[in-house]
Write an enzyme that holds these catalytic residues in place. Structure first.
Site, PDB file in Angstrom:
ATOM      1  N   HIS A 104       0.826  -1.207   0.000  1.00 50.46           N
ATOM      2  CA  HIS A 104       0.000   0.000   0.000  1.00 50.46           C
ATOM      3  C   HIS A 104       0.858   1.254   0.000  1.00 50.46           C
ATOM      4  O   HIS A 104       2.028   1.227   0.338  1.00 50.46           O
ATOM      5  CB  HIS A 104      -0.938   0.020   1.212  1.00 50.46           C
ATOM      6  CG  HIS A 104      -0.241   0.098   2.533  1.00 50.46           C
ATOM      7  ND1 HIS A 104       0.424  -0.965   3.105  1.00 50.46           N
ATOM      8  CD2 HIS A 104      -0.096   1.129   3.425  1.00 50.46           C
ATOM      9  CE1 HIS A 104       0.929  -0.618   4.262  1.00 50.46           C
ATOM     10  NE2 HIS A 104       0.647   0.662   4.485  1.00 50.46           N
ATOM     11  N   ASP A 106       0.571   4.916   1.827  1.00 46.90           N
ATOM     12  CA  ASP A 106      -0.180   5.483   2.953  1.00 46.90           C
ATOM     13  C   ASP A 106      -1.175   6.546   2.495  1.00 46.90           C
ATOM     14  O   ASP A 106      -0.851   7.411   1.675  1.00 46.90           O
ATOM     15  CB  ASP A 106       0.784   6.115   3.971  1.00 46.90           C
ATOM     16  CG  ASP A 106       1.545   5.079   4.778  1.00 46.90           C
ATOM     17  OD1 ASP A 106       1.022   3.965   4.953  1.00 46.90           O
ATOM     18  OD2 ASP A 106       2.659   5.400   5.234  1.00 46.90           O
ATOM     19  N   HIS A 265       4.696  -0.026   0.375  1.00 44.07           N
ATOM     20  CA  HIS A 265       5.407  -0.827   1.366  1.00 44.07           C
ATOM     21  C   HIS A 265       4.504  -1.917   1.919  1.00 44.07           C
ATOM     22  O   HIS A 265       3.287  -1.893   1.739  1.00 44.07           O
ATOM     23  CB  HIS A 265       5.977   0.046   2.495  1.00 44.07           C
ATOM     24  CG  HIS A 265       4.971   0.879   3.211  1.00 44.07           C
ATOM     25  ND1 HIS A 265       4.430   2.040   2.682  1.00 44.07           N
ATOM     26  CD2 HIS A 265       4.395   0.744   4.438  1.00 44.07           C
ATOM     27  CE1 HIS A 265       3.577   2.574   3.531  1.00 44.07           C
ATOM     28  NE2 HIS A 265       3.524   1.796   4.600  1.00 44.07           N
ATOM     29  N   ARG A 280       4.891   6.822  13.942  1.00 42.31           N
ATOM     30  CA  ARG A 280       5.001   7.346  12.583  1.00 42.31           C
ATOM     31  C   ARG A 280       4.453   8.759  12.492  1.00 42.31           C
ATOM     32  O   ARG A 280       3.342   9.042  12.957  1.00 42.31           O
ATOM     33  CB  ARG A 280       4.227   6.462  11.600  1.00 42.31           C
ATOM     34  CG  ARG A 280       4.465   6.817  10.132  1.00 42.31           C
ATOM     35  CD  ARG A 280       3.526   6.039   9.221  1.00 42.31           C
ATOM     36  NE  ARG A 280       2.193   6.606   9.195  1.00 42.31           N
ATOM     37  CZ  ARG A 280       1.119   5.968   8.749  1.00 42.31           C
ATOM     38  NH1 ARG A 280       1.214   4.717   8.330  1.00 42.31           N
ATOM     39  NH2 ARG A 280      -0.063   6.547   8.747  1.00 42.31           N
TER      40      ARG A 280
END
Length: 289
Positions: A104, A106, A265, A280
Site C-alpha cells: 500500500h 499510505d 510498502h 510514525r
C-alpha cells in the site's frame, strides 16, 4: 531536480540498485538546519527510502524533524501519542496481530495524500517483522509499452473503508464517509519534484477504475467488469516483484523515511505473538496529477 546537487555532511550508502539508502553521520535528535533538510529531501527523492540507525530520539524530536519537510497530518483511525497527536502508534499486541501486511501507499484514500512518512522503531522482535518498500516509478518504467498505452489516461478510486472500516463503529463509518469521500487519482501520477511517472494503484485502498469503459472494448457486460478487475490485479502485482524492492530489518531506534508518492510498502507479519511497536509521523503532500 537533479540528484546530488547539494553538499551535505551525512553519508549516503545505497541499499539496492533501485531503491533505498542508509544515511550515516547524522543525529536526528537535533532538528536539521535548512541546508541539511534540503539535502535530505534531495536524497529522499533520489533513493525513495532513507534509513537512519541508532536514533534514540524523543517523540517531540521526531515531530520536529518530520515537520522540517512539511505540515503533518492527524490520522483519523490509528491510535495517537497522547502528547503528540501527529504521531500514530503502530503495532499489534500479544492478543492481536498487526494488519499492515498488504502492499500500500499510505493514505492514498485522501484527496491530498501524504508526501512522506517517517517511522521510528520503538520495540521489535529479535527476528521477523521486516518491512518491504517498492520503487513504483521503476515499476512503471519496466511495464511493457503496450501496457503503458492501456493505462494512460485512466483514473482509479481510492477508499478508506476497505482497510479501516472494520476498525470503526457504524457511527464512525458514517462520519468518516462524510469526512473522507472516495478519492479519484490518476493510475499513473507524475512526481512533482523529479518528474518521474509513477504507477499509483495499491491493493489496500484502490477499489476500481472509474473510467475503464472509455478505453475498453466491451463485447458484453461481464467483459467490462472482468477485464477491469484483471487489469487492476496485474497492476497490483507489480509491487510484489523483488527486483523493484528493498527489505529493512528493524532494530530499536531505526528510522525509515520514505517518499510516499513514489513507493509502496508491506510490513511482514511473521512475528506474532511477539510485539513490534512503532511511531510514525506523516507529512502532507499534494494532489496527484
Amino acid at each position: 531536480m537533479r540528484a546530488g546537487t547539494l553538499k551535505a555532511s551525512f553519508t549516503v550508502t545505497p541499499i539496492t540498485p533501485v531503491i533505498g539508502a542508509e544515511i550515516g553521520n547524522i543525529d536526528l535528535s537535533v532538528t536539521p538546519d535548512e541546508a541539511t533538510s534540503a539535502a535530505l529531501r534531495e536524497a529522499l527523492v533520489r533513493h525513495k527510502v532513507l534509513v537512519f540507525r541508532d536514533q534514540d530520539i524523543s517523540p517531540a524530536a521526531h515531530v520536529a524533524v518530520a515537520r522540517r519537510f512539511g505540515e503533518l497530518e492527524i490520522h483519523p483511525v490509528f491510535p495517537r501519542h497522547p502528547e503528540h497527536p501527529e504521531l500514530v502508534l503502530l503495532g499489534g499486541s500479544e492478543q492481536n496481530k498487526a494488519r499492515e501486511n498488504i502492499y500500500h501507499s499510505d493514505v492514498s484514500w485522501r484527496e491530498v495524500p501524504s508526501m512522506a512518512s517517517m517511522l521510528r522503531c520503538v520495540e521489535c522482535p529479535v527476528a521477523g517483522g521486516d518491512t518491504l518498500w517498492v520503487n513504483m516509478a521503476h515499476a512503471y518504467a519496466q511495464l511493457p509499452q503496450e501496457m503503458k498505452s492501456r493505462i494512460d489516461g485512466l483514473y482509479a478510486a481510492h477508499d478508506i473503508m476497505p482497510a479501516f472500516g472494520t476498525r470503526m463503529t457504524p457511527q464512525q463509518r458514517e462520519e468518516n464517509r462524510q469526512r473522507f469521500p472516495v478519492a479519484v487519482h490518476p493510475v499513473v501520477r507524475t512526481h512533482p519534484e523529479s518528474g518521474e511517472k509513477i504507477l499509483y494503484v495499491n491493493e489496500a485502498f484502490t477499489t476500481h477504475l472509474v473510467n475503464f469503459g472509455e478505453k475498453a472494448e466491451v463485447r458484453v457486460g461481464f467483459d467490462f467488469r472482468v477485464a477491469e478487475l484483471e487489469l487492476l490485479q496485474y497492476l497490483f502485482r507489480q509491487a510484489a516483484i523483488p527486483e523493484y524492492q528493498m527489505r529493512l530489518r528493524w532494530r530499536p531506534n531505526t528510522i525509515a523515511f520514505w517518499d510516499n508518492r513514489a513507493t509502496q510498502h508491506y510490513a511482514i507479519q511473521d512475528y506474532f505473538p511477539a510485539v513490534r511497536r512503532m511511531m510514525r509521523a506523516t507529512i502532507i503532500g499534494d494532489k496527484p496529477i
